[in-house]
Enzyme design. Structure first.
Site, PDB file in Angstrom:
ATOM      1  N   ARG A  47       0.839  -1.209   0.000  1.00 58.08           N
ATOM      2  CA  ARG A  47       0.000   0.000   0.000  1.00 58.08           C
ATOM      3  C   ARG A  47       0.870   1.254   0.000  1.00 58.08           C
ATOM      4  O   ARG A  47       0.495   2.288  -0.539  1.00 58.08           O
ATOM      5  CB  ARG A  47      -0.957  -0.009   1.209  1.00 58.08           C
ATOM      6  CG  ARG A  47      -1.784   1.242   1.325  1.00 58.08           C
ATOM      7  CD  ARG A  47      -3.024   1.141   2.227  1.00 58.08           C
ATOM      8  NE  ARG A  47      -2.996   0.170   3.282  1.00 58.08           N
ATOM      9  CZ  ARG A  47      -2.304   0.298   4.434  1.00 58.08           C
ATOM     10  NH1 ARG A  47      -1.576   1.371   4.656  1.00 58.08           N
ATOM     11  NH2 ARG A  47      -2.353  -0.646   5.334  1.00 58.08           N
ATOM     12  N   TYR A  99     -17.606  18.939 -12.684  1.00 57.62           N
ATOM     13  CA  TYR A  99     -17.992  17.522 -12.723  1.00 57.62           C
ATOM     14  C   TYR A  99     -18.899  17.220 -11.519  1.00 57.62           C
ATOM     15  O   TYR A  99     -18.559  17.575 -10.378  1.00 57.62           O
ATOM     16  CB  TYR A  99     -16.729  16.660 -12.681  1.00 57.62           C
ATOM     17  CG  TYR A  99     -16.982  15.192 -12.526  1.00 57.62           C
ATOM     18  CD1 TYR A  99     -17.587  14.453 -13.545  1.00 57.62           C
ATOM     19  CD2 TYR A  99     -16.624  14.525 -11.365  1.00 57.62           C
ATOM     20  CE1 TYR A  99     -17.834  13.103 -13.399  1.00 57.62           C
ATOM     21  CE2 TYR A  99     -16.859  13.168 -11.215  1.00 57.62           C
ATOM     22  CZ  TYR A  99     -17.468  12.461 -12.235  1.00 57.62           C
ATOM     23  OH  TYR A  99     -17.698  11.119 -12.076  1.00 57.62           O
ATOM     24  N   ASP A 171      -8.558  20.637 -12.520  1.00 54.47           N
ATOM     25  CA  ASP A 171      -8.906  19.305 -12.998  1.00 54.47           C
ATOM     26  C   ASP A 171      -8.590  19.296 -14.497  1.00 54.47           C
ATOM     27  O   ASP A 171      -9.266  19.942 -15.290  1.00 54.47           O
ATOM     28  CB  ASP A 171     -10.397  19.042 -12.729  1.00 54.47           C
ATOM     29  CG  ASP A 171     -10.820  17.621 -13.107  1.00 54.47           C
ATOM     30  OD1 ASP A 171     -10.199  17.033 -14.031  1.00 54.47           O
ATOM     31  OD2 ASP A 171     -11.772  17.101 -12.496  1.00 54.47           O
ATOM     32  N   LYS A 196     -10.045   8.338 -17.954  1.00 53.68           N
ATOM     33  CA  LYS A 196     -10.505   8.914 -19.210  1.00 53.68           C
ATOM     34  C   LYS A 196      -9.422   8.840 -20.288  1.00 53.68           C
ATOM     35  O   LYS A 196      -9.035   7.761 -20.667  1.00 53.68           O
ATOM     36  CB  LYS A 196     -11.005  10.335 -18.945  1.00 53.68           C
ATOM     37  CG  LYS A 196     -11.893  10.469 -17.681  1.00 53.68           C
ATOM     38  CD  LYS A 196     -13.229   9.728 -17.791  1.00 53.68           C
ATOM     39  CE  LYS A 196     -13.986   9.598 -16.469  1.00 53.68           C
ATOM     40  NZ  LYS A 196     -14.269  10.842 -15.795  1.00 53.68           N
TER      41      LYS A 196
END
Ligand SMILES: *Cc1c(COP(=O)(O)O)cnc(C)c1O
Length: 376
Positions: A47, A99, A171, A196
């Site tokens: 992790r 968004y 963003d 994306k």
């Protein structure tokens, strides 16, 4: 290595020293052997660090022109880690066409933690200034925005944010670092949904945060392992693989989207087209100045209203009716009831006759024929 495509292909993906493999190995391991107590060879736990994840982070940071990059399990997980650097009582200013998921995260999750949010029209610099208060810590900008494709000046907004003591967060999901590098215009932090364009093949969910700020980097790294929303090594590998073709894909997304925007602009059934490459788009001049091309997303409204918009979304055959964006295949959707349903009743709610296209890299004639048929 200065060229974008050369960096995309090589940074973080040097041949493996042990075998010469030209791609970074997918290190499917949760832990690492230690040479002595507290002396791990690579890291103490999966992790905390993973070599495939490190390859992804090094490459994406290089593409954004950032010193540091931190990868997350999704775009929203990255945003979550970033927002957690704030304290109860802090205030965030968000674009009024952000968004929907960012708005939901800030209001419905962090609202309960005492973070307050004001949504403003970011193209109105006076309104942005007025929205600032003594507790404002972040100005959160999407350009081009989702789904309206509004474009705002990163440079102008970074001046306002810095003058009033806040960080400018951009963003950069829609533009990608191939078209726009926000840190070079004064942004403090860049966030991405790598789901994306960066992944580019609609086969992986991921997020990324880049910055040159040491203090912020330390906090983000801490949040990455202390909260644990990390991407798995296979996801990181898919993203590394996608990034290698980001430049050529974006060129084709842009040229196909420009052709689609032109086609829609002269269609009788179409009320209005939103694409920053159109000369009459209100943000066209800013887009020319801060982007190297105008991107692959096109939105438009239909004269026939929401009924007609739904019909078109269900009639295309090459454009698939689906949420998300940025993959090689073209997608169509109705934001008011799909991607942006969570903004219902707020100032961010899109018009119900607005259709959003993610223009893929298929042959442009097939895309235009498909839209012509669906609109007829
Ligand atoms: C999809 C998206 C996000 C959220 O990313 P996920 O990977 O879906 O969590 C954030 N910002 C923008 C602009 C997006 O399109």
């Amino acid at each position: 290595m200065s060229g974008f495509n050369t960096r995309a292909i090589h940074v973080g993906s040097e041949p493996d020293p042990a075998t010469g493999a030209v791609n970074p190995p997918v290190y499917l391991t949760s832990t690492y052997a230690q040479d002595g107590v507290g002396v791990p060879r690579f890291s103490d736990y999966g992790r905390v660090d993973n070599p495939t994840r490190a390859a992804l982070e090094t490459c994406l940071a290089a593409l954004e022109g950032a010193q540091y990059g931190v990868a997350f399990a999704s775009g929203l997980a990255g945003e979550d880690a970033l927002i957690r650097t704030l304290a109860p009582g802090d205030h965030v200013i968000l674009g009024n066409d952000a968004y929907g998921g960012t708005y939901r995260l800030l209001t419905r999750i962090f609202g309960g933690w005492g973070i307050t949010v004001t949504c403003v029209d970011l193209s109105d610099l006076d309104a942005v200034r007025e929205a600032f208060g003594s507790t404002t810590k972040m100005l959160w900008v999407e350009t081009p925005s989702n789904p309206m494709l509004n474009v705002v000046s990163i440079e102008a907004l970074s001046s306002v944010a810095h003058e009033l003591g806040a960080w400018l967060v951009v963003d950069n999901t829609f533009a990608t670092p191939f078209l726009q590098r926000p840190l070079s215009f004064g942004a403090d932090v860049v966030v991405h949904s790598t789901t994306k364009y960066i992944g580019g093949h609609s086969d992986v969910i991921g997020g990324f945060v880049a910055t040159n700020n040491d203090e912020l980097m330390t906090a983000l790294k801490f949040h990455q392992y202390a909260i644990g929303a990390v991407p798995g090594p296979l996801d990181c590998y898919l993203l590394v693989r996608g990034i290698k073709t980001l430049g050529v894909r974006m060129e084709r997304h842009c040229s196909n989207a420009a052709a689609v925007a032109d086609f829609l602009s002269s269609h009788v059934a179409v009320e209005r087209v939103f694409y920053p490459g159109l000369p009459d788009h209100p943000g066209h001049a800013i887009a020319r100045a801060q982007m190297s091309d105008f991107g692959g997303m096109v939105s438009f409204t239909l004269k026939g209203g929401t009924g007609e918009a739904r019909k078109v979304c269900e009639a295309t055959k090459v454009f698939t009716l689906a949420e998300s964006l940025g993959g090689v295949e073209s997608l169509i959707e109705l934001p008011s009831v799909m991607t942006h349903a969570s903004t219902a009743g707020s100032t961010l709610e899109p018009a119900d006759n607005l259709v959003r296209l993610s223009v893929g890299i298929e042959d442009v004639e097939d895309l235009l024929d498909d839209l012509a048929n669906a609109l007829s």
